[in-house]
Design an enzyme around this catalytic site. Structure first.
Site, PDB file in Angstrom:
ATOM      1  N   LYS A  82     -34.279 122.647 101.013  1.00  0.00           N
ATOM      2  CA  LYS A  82     -33.383 122.147  99.968  1.00  0.00           C
ATOM      3  C   LYS A  82     -34.091 120.999  99.266  1.00  0.00           C
ATOM      4  CE  LYS A  82     -29.078 122.949  98.614  1.00  0.00           C
ATOM      5  NZ  LYS A  82     -28.388 124.249  98.614  1.00  0.00           N
ATOM      6  N   GLY A 179     -11.397 124.769  93.504  1.00  0.00           N
ATOM      7  CA  GLY A 179     -12.628 124.752  92.712  1.00  0.00           C
ATOM      8  C   GLY A 179     -12.804 126.066  91.975  1.00  0.00           C
ATOM      9  N   GLY A 181     -15.252 126.980  89.699  1.00  0.00           N
ATOM     10  CA  GLY A 181     -16.564 127.051  89.029  1.00  0.00           C
ATOM     11  C   GLY A 181     -17.130 128.450  89.117  1.00  0.00           C
ATOM     12  N   VAL A 183     -18.387 130.224  91.430  1.00  0.00           N
ATOM     13  CA  VAL A 183     -17.948 131.063  92.545  1.00  0.00           C
ATOM     14  C   VAL A 183     -16.424 131.205  92.562  1.00  0.00           C
ATOM     15  CG1 VAL A 183     -17.920 131.348  95.048  1.00  0.00           C
ATOM     16  CG2 VAL A 183     -19.935 130.381  93.947  1.00  0.00           C
TER      17      VAL A 183
HETATM   18  P1  NAD Z   1     -19.695 124.837  90.386  1.00  0.00           P
HETATM   19  O1  NAD Z   1     -20.282 123.491  90.189  1.00  0.00           O
HETATM   20  O2  NAD Z   1     -19.895 125.909  89.371  1.00  0.00           O
HETATM   21  O3  NAD Z   1     -18.109 124.726  90.579  1.00  0.00           O
HETATM   22  C1  NAD Z   1     -17.493 123.786  91.402  1.00  0.00           C
HETATM   23  C2  NAD Z   1     -16.126 123.535  90.794  1.00  0.00           C
HETATM   24  O4  NAD Z   1     -15.388 122.717  91.685  1.00  0.00           O
HETATM   25  C3  NAD Z   1     -16.188 122.795  89.450  1.00  0.00           C
HETATM   26  O5  NAD Z   1     -15.403 123.474  88.492  1.00  0.00           O
HETATM   27  C4  NAD Z   1     -15.629 121.397  89.794  1.00  0.00           C
HETATM   28  O6  NAD Z   1     -14.949 120.810  88.697  1.00  0.00           O
HETATM   29  C5  NAD Z   1     -14.716 121.720  90.938  1.00  0.00           C
HETATM   30  N1  NAD Z   1     -14.426 120.583  91.841  1.00  0.00           N
HETATM   31  C6  NAD Z   1     -15.259 119.624  92.270  1.00  0.00           C
HETATM   32  N2  NAD Z   1     -14.625 118.793  93.122  1.00  0.00           N
HETATM   33  C7  NAD Z   1     -13.365 119.277  93.237  1.00  0.00           C
HETATM   34  C8  NAD Z   1     -12.231 118.876  93.983  1.00  0.00           C
HETATM   35  N3  NAD Z   1     -12.265 117.806  94.780  1.00  0.00           N
HETATM   36  N4  NAD Z   1     -11.108 119.595  93.865  1.00  0.00           N
HETATM   37  C9  NAD Z   1     -11.056 120.689  93.072  1.00  0.00           C
HETATM   38  N5  NAD Z   1     -12.093 121.111  92.341  1.00  0.00           N
HETATM   39  C10 NAD Z   1     -13.237 120.422  92.422  1.00  0.00           C
HETATM   40  O7  NAD Z   1     -20.193 125.331  91.822  1.00  0.00           O
HETATM   41  P2  NAD Z   1     -20.232 126.819  92.361  1.00  0.00           P
HETATM   42  O8  NAD Z   1     -21.546 127.428  92.005  1.00  0.00           O
HETATM   43  O9  NAD Z   1     -18.968 127.511  91.995  1.00  0.00           O
HETATM   44  O10 NAD Z   1     -20.264 126.566  93.928  1.00  0.00           O
HETATM   45  C11 NAD Z   1     -19.101 126.111  94.605  1.00  0.00           C
HETATM   46  C12 NAD Z   1     -19.495 125.607  95.978  1.00  0.00           C
HETATM   47  O11 NAD Z   1     -20.119 126.658  96.703  1.00  0.00           O
HETATM   48  C13 NAD Z   1     -20.515 124.455  95.969  1.00  0.00           C
HETATM   49  O12 NAD Z   1     -20.222 123.596  97.042  1.00  0.00           O
HETATM   50  C14 NAD Z   1     -21.837 125.153  96.215  1.00  0.00           C
HETATM   51  O13 NAD Z   1     -22.779 124.296  96.837  1.00  0.00           O
HETATM   52  C15 NAD Z   1     -21.424 126.276  97.133  1.00  0.00           C
HETATM   53  N6  NAD Z   1     -22.276 127.438  97.060  1.00  0.00           N
HETATM   54  C16 NAD Z   1     -22.507 128.019  95.868  1.00  0.00           C
HETATM   55  C17 NAD Z   1     -23.337 129.129  95.793  1.00  0.00           C
HETATM   56  C18 NAD Z   1     -23.591 129.822  94.482  1.00  0.00           C
HETATM   57  O14 NAD Z   1     -24.093 130.937  94.482  1.00  0.00           O
HETATM   58  N7  NAD Z   1     -23.235 129.235  93.353  1.00  0.00           N
HETATM   59  C19 NAD Z   1     -23.927 129.641  96.951  1.00  0.00           C
HETATM   60  C20 NAD Z   1     -23.641 129.037  98.183  1.00  0.00           C
HETATM   61  C21 NAD Z   1     -22.817 127.927  98.219  1.00  0.00           C
END
Ligand code: NAD
Length: 354
Positions: A82, A179, A181, A183
């Site tokens: 990472k 959340g 985003g 995912v």
């Molecule tokens: P992202 O940044 O696209 O979305 C995260 C969302 O969560 C954002 O819309 C943000 O506004 C919201 N958020 C942040 N804090 C919050 C809270 N306290 N309450 C409610 N909403 C909140 O991230 P993502 O790509 O959707 O990933 C989501 C999580 O999954 C992250 O922790 C990431 O590390 C993990 N993850 C993602 C992937 C991937 O393929 N994108 C893979 C493995 C793990």
């Protein structure tokens, strides 16, 4: 409180931790390579407003070790790494990411990197100008990794509910998604399609309401979502959200999501088990992007989403069976299973060193 990096490295079996500073862009960052015993190490770049250098270092160590566990349980022939970037005022992002691209390139393929919180397609483009060891955005890369992760989380939830209830009736199930985003929004969409009742939130209220309106689901104010009575709570925002306060307020039977390192402290796994809440390990359910991204880098192929689902579901079933046999929390059973496999493959890769 200081952190003894070399002690932490030898205790947890890290291979390399690199501290970086670029005089031109001002960027300060860490790269941690946890394991390359059977193949390259995979992991994204997280850019975050860390409160301290120590917090950033702790994060890179925890996240990279979790990536190795993710690899062994998802059957990916690689390990974990990472990078974390300290997001500080005045940081020249374009130059910072190009600098990081140079440093990733200098590792010669030991570390393949990609997106994470704070590293979007634009940043991936800057990285890709300097290194081939990065997930390229758009059609030049493995495509939408968020969709792959959402597919895996969906499969995990399905396997978890089947474990609890036997036959699965989506129409009778309520899922709270925290959340919305890359995912979370896709997961919510998938759940709506199968007929589940979905309730969701996002700290970015305007964005969250827009997603909920598009999907025709209920939006709840951030921080009230944990109190909603539901079958499944799906954390898809940030890690560390399961702690004394939230666990006390939670009314879910199953927790499964994408957010990495979702437990504030390890003992919270036992606390959830004691309360009869089934927590699926995040390093199992969130492996979709890793499965897709790693295979794309290793053999150039795109793992279909239904194969991603099958692999995550199988891993979840294996962990649940083991946890039942050992009569302990699945999170802890999965962690120890992963660590045993890591030790085995390290020994097999270099029998003289173990
Ligand atoms: P992202 O940044 O696209 O979305 C995260 C969302 O969560 C954002 O819309 C943000 O506004 C919201 N958020 C942040 N804090 C919050 C809270 N306290 N309450 C409610 N909403 C909140 O991230 P993502 O790509 O959707 O990933 C989501 C999580 O999954 C992250 O922790 C990431 O590390 C993990 N993850 C993602 C992937 C991937 O393929 N994108 C893979 C493995 C793990």
């Amino acid at each position: 409180m200081s952190i003894h990096v070399l002690d932490a490295m030898s205790r947890e079996g890290f291979e390399e931790v690199i501290a970086l500073h670029d005089r031109v862009s001002g960027v300060r960052a860490f790269i941690a390579v946890h394991d390359t015993s059977v193949g390259p190490a995979f992991g994204g770049i997280r850019r975050w407003e860390y409160l301290s250098e120590r917090q950033a270092l702790m994060d890179v160590l925890r996240l990279s070790r979790a990536m190795t566990r993710k690899c062994v349980l998802a059957g990916v022939p690689g390990g974990g790494a990472k990078a974390v970037v300290l997001d500080e005022p005045g940081l020249d992002l374009e130059r910072a990411y190009r600098f990081l691209g140079d440093r990733v390139e200098a590792l010669g393929g030991r570390f393949y990197t990609g997106p994470d919180v704070g590293t979007d397609d634009r940043a991936l483009g800057w990285l890709a100008e300097r290194t081939g060891y990065v997930t390229r955005p758009g059609d030049e890369g493995p495509g939408d990794l968020g969709a792959a992760t959402a597919a895996g989380v969906f499969a995990g939830i399905r396997a978890g509910l089947e474990h609890l209830d036997g036959e699965l009736d989506w129409k009778a199930r309520t899922v709270v998604v925290q959340g919305l985003g890359g995912v979370g929004a896709r997961l919510a969409e998938r759940l709506v399609k199968v007929g589940a009742t979905v309730v969701a939130t996002d700290i970015d209220v305007e964005h969250g309401v827009a997603v909920c309106n598009r999907l025709g689901i209920e939006f709840v104010e951030p921080s009230t979502e944990v109190t909603r009575h539901c079958d499944v709570f799906a954390p898809c925002a940030l890690g560390g959200i399961l702690h004394d306060v939230t666990i006390e307020r939670l009314h879910a039977r199953l927790i499964a999501g994408a957010a990495n390192n979702v437990l504030a402290k390890l003992h919270h796994a036992d606390e959830l088990a004691r309360r009869g809440v089934l927590l699926l390990p995040d390093f199992v359910t969130s492996a979709g992007a890793l499965i897709r991204g790693a295979h794309y880098h290793l053999d150039g192929g795109l793992v279909p989403l239904d194969e991603v689902e099958a692999r995550v579901a199988n891993a979840v079933r294996e962990v649940l069976a083991l946890a039942e046999a050992e009569d302990r929390a699945p999170f802890l059973a999965a962690r120890d299973l992963a660590d045993r496999r890591i030790a085995e493959r390290r020994a097999a890769a270099d029998p003289t060193r173990g």
